[in-house]
Design a protein around this motif. Structure first.
Motif, short mmCIF file in Angstrom:
data_model
loop_
_atom_site.label_atom_id
_atom_site.label_comp_id
_atom_site.label_asym_id
_atom_site.label_seq_id
_atom_site.Cartn_x
_atom_site.Cartn_y
_atom_site.Cartn_z
N MET A 1 17.52 -3.23 32.66
CA MET A 1 18.93 -3.28 32.27
C MET A 1 19.10 -4.01 30.94
SD MET A 1 20.72 -1.68 34.60
CE MET A 1 19.30 -0.60 34.39
N TRP B 1 25.29 -2.86 32.31
CA TRP B 1 24.34 -3.06 31.21
C TRP B 1 23.99 -1.78 30.46
CZ3 TRP B 1 23.16 -8.09 30.34
CH2 TRP B 1 23.40 -8.98 31.38
N CYS B 2 24.36 -0.62 30.96
CA CYS B 2 23.91 0.64 30.36
C CYS B 2 24.60 0.90 29.02
CB CYS B 2 24.14 1.81 31.31
SG CYS B 2 25.87 2.29 31.49
N THR C 1 24.12 -7.16 38.62
CA THR C 1 22.95 -6.31 38.37
C THR C 1 23.27 -4.82 38.39
OG1 THR C 1 22.33 -6.33 40.71
CG2 THR C 1 21.37 -8.04 39.31
N ASP D 1 19.05 -2.07 42.61
CA ASP D 1 18.89 -3.36 41.94
C ASP D 1 18.02 -4.30 42.76
OD1 ASP D 1 20.50 -3.96 44.04
OD2 ASP D 1 22.22 -4.63 42.86
N ALA E 1 23.88 -1.22 37.22
CA ALA E 1 23.43 -0.48 36.04
C ALA E 1 24.58 -0.21 35.08
CB ALA E 1 22.77 0.83 36.46
N VAL F 1 16.98 3.48 31.85
CA VAL F 1 17.99 2.64 32.47
C VAL F 1 19.27 3.38 32.77
CG1 VAL F 1 19.27 0.51 32.25
CG2 VAL F 1 16.98 0.67 31.32
N HIS G 1 14.25 -4.02 37.71
CA HIS G 1 15.58 -3.49 37.46
C HIS G 1 16.33 -4.33 36.42
CE1 HIS G 1 19.51 -1.67 38.43
NE2 HIS G 1 19.98 -2.87 38.24
N SER H 1 14.49 4.50 39.71
CA SER H 1 14.84 3.98 38.40
C SER H 1 13.97 4.52 37.29
CB SER H 1 14.72 2.44 38.42
OG SER H 1 13.37 2.07 38.65
N GLU I 1 17.80 -1.91 28.05
CA GLU I 1 18.74 -0.84 27.72
C GLU I 1 19.92 -1.38 26.92
OE1 GLU I 1 20.94 2.89 27.92
OE2 GLU I 1 18.85 2.30 27.94
N CYS I 2 20.46 -2.50 27.37
CA CYS I 2 21.62 -3.09 26.72
C CYS I 2 21.29 -3.52 25.29
CB CYS I 2 22.11 -4.28 27.54
SG CYS I 2 23.67 -5.00 26.98
#
Length: 204
Positions: A171, A119-120, A114, A19, A116, A11, A167, A2, A174-175
């Motif tokens: 996330m 939420w990316c 969870t 995750d 990625a 992320v 993790h 990660s 990043e979001c």
């Protein structure tokens, strides 16, 4: 890998499998903030006609039992740290039902809460932020920031947390960052358009 160190990570490059093998709670204080953010972005928390939030309330008040959680898109989680509140996670089926857009190929990689790809910066939460009112977007940002703050403090108390904690924090960061950046870019475009229209009207 990660690339997450000290709660900060790249992320968008995190594998959907990376995750920590855990399911995060959606009914503790952190999860509640995240659910409020999801709602603010316009995702109805309904799983095949059943309210996720109603399922949480019914289980917490012992009006339904664990075997009934599935129809509400929930699953029971182990209680950690000596707590006695029943913790619930979003089921894999519910995560797919709520968030996957079949017209977006990368959404097919969303397998759980969870993942990625949920939420990316190219995920459904960030994409939806372009289409909600500024007040709703701001509420989502506020709730994401709330969860980030809580998770950061909790991880510090636990000596840094495990891979799953890192993790999830990455996330959320990043979001939140992607939504904020897109909102700022949108506001700038709107300002430029308004200035252009004002200039044209003055020339008429």
């Amino acid at each position: 890998p990660s690339g997450v160190h000290g709660g900060v990570g790249r992320v968008g490059r995190v594998s959907v499998a990376d995750d920590g093998g855990e399911i995060r709670s959606v009914n503790n204080v952190k999860g509640q903030a995240e659910m409020e953010a999801v709602k603010a972005l316009g995702f109805p928390l309904m799983f095949k006609g059943y309210s996720v939030e109603a399922g949480i309330r019914l289980f917490e008040t012992q009006k339904i039992q664990a075997p009934e959680l599935g129809k509400y898109g929930l699953k029971a989680l182990p209680v950690h740290g000596g707590g006695n509140k029943p913790l619930l996670g979003l089921s894999s089926a519910a995560a797919k039902f709520l968030f996957v857009d079949p017209t977006v190929p990368t959404d097919a990689l969303i397998t759980n809460y969870t993942s990625a790809h949920l939420w990316c910066d190219a995920g459904p939460l960030v994409r939806r932020s372009d289409h909600v009112a500024p007040a709703q977007r701001n509420k989502a940002l506020q709730k994401l920031a709330e969860s980030i703050k809580l998770r950061t403090a909790e991880m510090k108390k636990r000596g840094g947390g495990n891979a799953g904690h890192h993790h999830m924090l990455a996330m959320l960061q990043e979001c939140e960052s992607a939504i904020r950046s897109r909102a700022e870019a949108l506001a700038q475009r709107e300002k430029e358009t308004a200035d252009l229209m004002k200039g044209l009207s003055q020339m008429a």
